[in-house]
Design an enzyme around this catalytic site. Structure first.
Site, PDB file in Angstrom:
ATOM      1  N   LYS A 146       0.718  -1.046   0.499  1.00  0.00           N
ATOM      2  CA  LYS A 146      -0.155  -0.309  -0.278  1.00  0.00           C
ATOM      3  C   LYS A 146       0.775   1.586  -0.172  1.00  0.00           C
ATOM      4  O   LYS A 146       1.934   1.177   0.094  1.00  0.00           O
ATOM      5  CB  LYS A 146      -1.144  -0.058   0.702  1.00  0.00           C
ATOM      6  N   HIS A 176       0.504  -4.552   6.839  1.00  0.00           N
ATOM      7  CA  HIS A 176       1.437  -5.392   7.684  1.00  0.00           C
ATOM      8  C   HIS A 176       0.615  -5.778   9.231  1.00  0.00           C
ATOM      9  O   HIS A 176       1.065  -6.382   9.518  1.00  0.00           O
ATOM     10  CB  HIS A 176       2.115  -4.620   7.923  1.00  0.00           C
ATOM     11  N   LYS A 180      -0.154  -8.966  11.942  1.00  0.00           N
ATOM     12  CA  LYS A 180      -0.131  -9.047  13.701  1.00  0.00           C
ATOM     13  C   LYS A 180      -0.939 -10.085  14.577  1.00  0.00           C
ATOM     14  O   LYS A 180      -2.325 -10.263  14.579  1.00  0.00           O
ATOM     15  CB  LYS A 180      -0.550  -7.689  14.259  1.00  0.00           C
ATOM     16  N   GLU A 214       2.285   8.005  15.935  1.00  0.00           N
ATOM     17  CA  GLU A 214       4.474   7.509  15.566  1.00  0.00           C
ATOM     18  C   GLU A 214       4.376   8.276  16.619  1.00  0.00           C
ATOM     19  O   GLU A 214       4.820   9.979  16.104  1.00  0.00           O
ATOM     20  CB  GLU A 214       4.180   7.389  14.404  1.00  0.00           C
ATOM     21  N   HIS A 238      -4.666   1.301   7.314  1.00  0.00           N
ATOM     22  CA  HIS A 238      -4.325   0.272   8.380  1.00  0.00           C
ATOM     23  C   HIS A 238      -5.709   0.753   8.832  1.00  0.00           C
ATOM     24  O   HIS A 238      -6.112  -0.056   9.756  1.00  0.00           O
ATOM     25  CB  HIS A 238      -3.504   1.380   8.941  1.00  0.00           C
ATOM     26  N   LYS A 337       1.548  12.074  13.166  1.00  0.00           N
ATOM     27  CA  LYS A 337       3.317  11.651  13.621  1.00  0.00           C
ATOM     28  C   LYS A 337       3.828  12.760  14.611  1.00  0.00           C
ATOM     29  O   LYS A 337       2.787  13.866  14.696  1.00  0.00           O
ATOM     30  CB  LYS A 337       3.999  11.927  11.473  1.00  0.00           C
TER      31      LYS A 337
END
Length: 490
Positions: A146, A176, A180, A214, A238, A337
């Site tokens: 992606k 991803h 998890k 993040e 996500h 972020k």
């Protein structure tokens, strides 16, 4: 038992391959999941890179593996799986014939996984060359990263181009987060425990928060990020995928088609946000200089060093799913972020008790809360009200049942989303990958938000090292809710 396979990592010298994909394959080897005869073929741009690749991979593993994972004996054995090759992914030159010869050394029935660790703009060209060079076999799969496109139209064009050469069953769109272990445990938590599944609807749940924060800034992604922004980079894939897993109905069976069908129903039931509804239900922000972990860090524009930009680095959304299970329950999605802490978690907050039998002297009664933490540690926490046991008075306080998943198992198994997904692709198991219809439906929900923002002014500003703009707190305050910030409680 997994059969031997060849995995060709296009862009094998890039950041993703060295930081994530090679460590994932190394862990797979350590756990006995790389059958003899398997080969890892990272592609690089020139012969110098190819000749130095083993040393490059060695350094990358030592840097990016967790403490205690690396040892020289395993590295020496793992290095034998690596077969670096020179390939120009946009031009069908003679190097492709070298790749074809290497792949032809083994039986054509051997599975080939083409992992496109490349910019999405060249996915189609790379697939076309694979077809022209007759490298696509019946047992071949292609894995694409992606984000697929920058809007619904561009995503559809990319998907259509790939589909000219690979069937939908051969296309593995990777997110991803779906690999998890804690995300997969979410389904186990819901569908194998009646105590949760019977309390998983609008009758008992007050609100659900899904946050991915993040602490990093742009790092080496400035060129890409300023064109994408947090909405495209994180929300469209996500967070919407996590939302689907939280909100979907129980699938008929735990196979790819059944899971994807239920996820798609959630995306179709998402209440559209258009025009003024975007303004009322979404906050976008951009970080300015601030203090993070005791250090002053630059703002987005300073890191970008390319003039003014209205690209958002923070998004908070109040969403609703209009179906029988979730009618009236707000879903809060948040990502940013340069936030105060790095964390990814799902917070399910239950409604207060319908009748409080205690008077005010016992203290405030807080709603029960289930927290499923995906990173940095993987854990499940359930907060309940309990009597304090350190005095005779009736005093109530919240207590937390905490399951630290990373400490519950001592088998040497290392949770690694990329490892799981790469092995699933090799095993032709698409259950944790994204169908083309999901991509299309997600963009249909995202595109009107992008269009509205193109008409509006600049994003709200927030200092690096905080939890985002004040407007995001006010968004929840409108419905008497508060963000759950990890480490700080509600």
């Amino acid at each position: 038992m997994l059969n031997p396979f060849d995995i060709i990592i296009f862009g094998g010298g890039g950041d993703l391959a060295l930081r994530k994909l090679l460590p994932a394959m190394y862990r797979a080897y350590q756990e006995g999941n790389l059958p003899q005869g398997t080969r890892i073929l990272p592609t690089v741009r020139g012969t110098e890179q190819r000749d130095a690749y083993i040393d490059t991979a060695h350094s990358a593993l030592k840097e990016h593996l967790s403490k205690g994972e690396y040892n020289n004996k395993d590295w020496q054995a793992f290095a034998k799986y690596l077969v670096p090759v020179v390939v120009n992914v946009t031009e069908a030159d003679a190097h492709w014939d070298e790749l074809k010869a290497i792949l032809g050394e083994h039986d054509e029935d051997k599975s080939r996984v083409f992992y496109l660790s490349l910019p999405p703009a060249v996915y189609g060209t790379c697939c076309e060359i694979l077809s022209t060079k007759e490298l696509i076999t019946d047992t071949s799969r292609v894995v694409v990263e992606k984000p697929i496109g920058y809007c619904g139209k561009s995503a559809e064009q990319i998907n259509a181009k790939i589909a000219q050469y690979f069937s939908e069953e051969q296309i593995f769109r990777i997110d991803h987060y779906l690999g998890k272990e804690t995300v997969q445990n979410l389904m186990a938590l819901r569908f194998s425990n009646s105590v949760f599944e019977n309390l998983w609807d609008a009758k008992t749940i007050d609100n659900i928060q899904i946050s991915i924060s993040e602490t990093v800034g742009l790092e080496s992604r400035a060129g890409f990020y300023d064109k994408a922004g947090a909405l495209r980079d994180m929300i469209q894939n996500h967070l919407l995928q996590l939302l689907c897993l939280v909100a979907m109905e129980s699938p008929h069976k735990l196979n790819a088609n059944s899971i994807r069908t239920e996820k798609l129903k959630v995306l179709e039931a998402l209440r559209p946000l258009v025009d003024e509804q975007v303004d009322d239900n979404i906050v976008r922000g951009q970080y300015v200089p601030g203090e993070l972990d005791g250090k002053i860090v630059p703002g987005y524009l300073e890191e970008l060093a390319d003039g003014p930009s209205n690209t958002e680095t923070f998004v908070a959304i109040r969403a609703h799913i209009d179906n029988w299970r979730w009618a009236g329950v707000p879903f809060y999605l948040r990502t940013g972020k340069r936030m105060k802490k790095r964390c990814a978690e799902i917070v399910v907050e239950y409604k207060p008790v319908s009748h409080n039998v205690y008077d005010d002297s016992v203290g405030p009664i807080q709603p029960n809360r289930l927290v499923i933490r995906l990173q940095p540690e993987e854990s499940i926490q359930l907060t309940l009200m309990s009597k304090r046991l350190d005095n005779l008075e009736m005093q109530l306080e919240p207590v937390t049942l905490n399951i630290e998943l990373s400490e519950s198992y001592e088998s040497g198994f290392h949770s690694d989303a990329y490892k799981r997904l790469m092995l699933d692709a090799a095993a032709n198991n698409p259950a944790l990958f994204i169908h083309r219809d999901e991509v299309r439906q997600a963009w249909q929900w995202i595109d009107p938000i992008i269009e509205r923002w193109q008409e509006q002014g600049a994003p709200a500003l927030y200092r690096a090292g905080t939890w985002g703009p004040v407007d995001a707190d006010e968004l929840l305050a409108e419905t008497q809710h508060r963000w759950f910030n990890t480490g700080e409680g509600a």
